[in-house]
Write an enzyme that holds these catalytic residues in place. Sequence first.
Site, mmCIF file in Angstrom:
data_model
loop_
_atom_site.group_PDB
_atom_site.id
_atom_site.type_symbol
_atom_site.label_atom_id
_atom_site.label_comp_id
_atom_site.label_asym_id
_atom_site.label_seq_id
_atom_site.Cartn_x
_atom_site.Cartn_y
_atom_site.Cartn_z
ATOM 1 N N HIS A 113 -18.116 45.245 23.145
ATOM 2 C CA HIS A 113 -19.102 44.203 22.855
ATOM 3 C C HIS A 113 -19.634 44.441 21.447
ATOM 4 C CE1 HIS A 113 -21.987 41.079 23.855
ATOM 5 N NE2 HIS A 113 -22.908 41.802 23.248
ATOM 6 N N ASP B 25 -24.746 65.350 31.372
ATOM 7 C CA ASP B 25 -24.120 64.568 30.317
ATOM 8 C C ASP B 25 -23.667 63.188 30.776
ATOM 9 O OD1 ASP B 25 -22.999 67.686 29.743
ATOM 10 O OD2 ASP B 25 -24.036 66.621 28.146
ATOM 11 N N LYS C 16 -31.071 60.092 18.125
ATOM 12 C CA LYS C 16 -31.426 60.111 19.549
ATOM 13 C C LYS C 16 -32.951 60.098 19.720
ATOM 14 C CE LYS C 16 -28.884 62.697 23.103
ATOM 15 N NZ LYS C 16 -28.056 63.877 23.339
ATOM 16 N N ASP D 113 -22.214 69.803 26.729
ATOM 17 C CA ASP D 113 -21.806 69.812 25.323
ATOM 18 C C ASP D 113 -23.070 69.836 24.458
ATOM 19 O OD1 ASP D 113 -22.543 67.198 25.927
ATOM 20 O OD2 ASP D 113 -20.882 66.272 24.840
ATOM 21 N N CYS E 218 -26.158 61.872 16.219
ATOM 22 C CA CYS E 218 -27.016 62.204 17.356
ATOM 23 C C CYS E 218 -28.440 62.496 16.896
ATOM 24 C CB CYS E 218 -26.460 63.398 18.127
ATOM 25 S SG CYS E 218 -25.021 62.995 19.119
ATOM 26 N N THR F 43 -31.026 64.723 36.873
ATOM 27 C CA THR F 43 -30.730 65.998 36.220
ATOM 28 C C THR F 43 -30.422 65.694 34.759
ATOM 29 O OG1 THR F 43 -28.354 65.923 36.574
ATOM 30 C CG2 THR F 43 -29.683 66.878 38.344
HETATM 31 CO CO CO Z 1 -23.547 65.612 26.327
HETATM 32 CO CO CO Z 2 -24.007 61.933 25.318
HETATM 33 CO CO CO Z 3 -25.462 63.286 26.757
#
Ligand code: CO
Ligand code: CO
Ligand code: CO
Length: 346
Positions: A138, A49, A18, A225, A15, A46
Amino acid sequence: MTQVKLTTLTTKGGCGCKIGPSDLREVLHNLPERKKDPNLLVGLDTGDDAGVYKLTDDLAIVQTLDFFTPIVDDPYDFGQVAAANALSDVYAMGGTPITALNIVAFPIFNLDKDILTEILKGASDKVQEAGCNLVGGHSIDDQEPKFGLSVTGTIHPDRIRTNAGAKPGDKLILTKPIGVGISTTALKRGLLSKKEIERVTRVMATLNKEAAEVMNDYEVHACTDVTGFGLLGHLSEMAAESHQALTIYRDDVPVLSRVRELAEEGVVPGGSKNNLKHVQDVVHFADRLDDIDQIILADAVTSGGLLMSVPEEEADRMIEALEAKGIDAHIIGDVSDGEAGHIYVK
Ligand code: CO
Ligand code: CO
Ligand code: CO
């Protein structure tokens, strides 16, 4: 199979790769406004997630996707972590994952195909553990390997958990330790022992399924999360969306072992530094907290735990229920007095 350290094939991992929230906002800013379908219960507007779309009065679908570059060297483990991470956004909304699609980028002419098989096997085992079905995917040929999944889940339209419902007096519960970005940066640089690698891998590969099952038995006001934006980033989204002030206590936040020592040695991913910069206007640190404390709390997490805002009277019983399932959950703070949208760290 030829042994390749997967994290050497990428500059950033998990992550941590990101695109940051301010860059993302700039990109999305000028997109045309679309007429909103009334059945779209949670959409782009918003910081949630996953998206939620109502099909009938008692059934909605939750949709999300996540993919990233290798965060660990072992291909099977990478598949497990990527799957646990992608499934997590469905759990964070209170949903049950039902189907998943693989997203694959792989240097198919330069790397042993068995490596890809192992990645897919790790993911497939995790998806099965979640009680979810792999239905396709894919793949593209790409110099830098990337992997993830798109996941669809079901949820009752009246039981959606968003990050917007935190209420005054609530306790904040976190179900996994932080420090994952610093630990995995150390892993990439060859600074972790075998035991430390196993520990951080286990944390990331653990599904949030059981934590979500406990959550769904209780009145939980808000949930998300903890992933790429770090604990402080996700707290600040919850504070802003809920229009509340949140206080957390550094000593109550669980952190992986040796993270402080590694951060002091400068083992900090760039994404975590950006995270800290991004929240600096809304986070207030107590004087006793130094730069290292601050960066650890902002550290980019991959496949982190659930962060829940729960009524005070439920908090202790929830911790007991989570611990009974072997989840290392902690009360890390509360919804407190202070300026709405701001975080106070004590
Ligand atoms: Co999340
Ligand atoms: Co996510
Ligand atoms: Co997320």
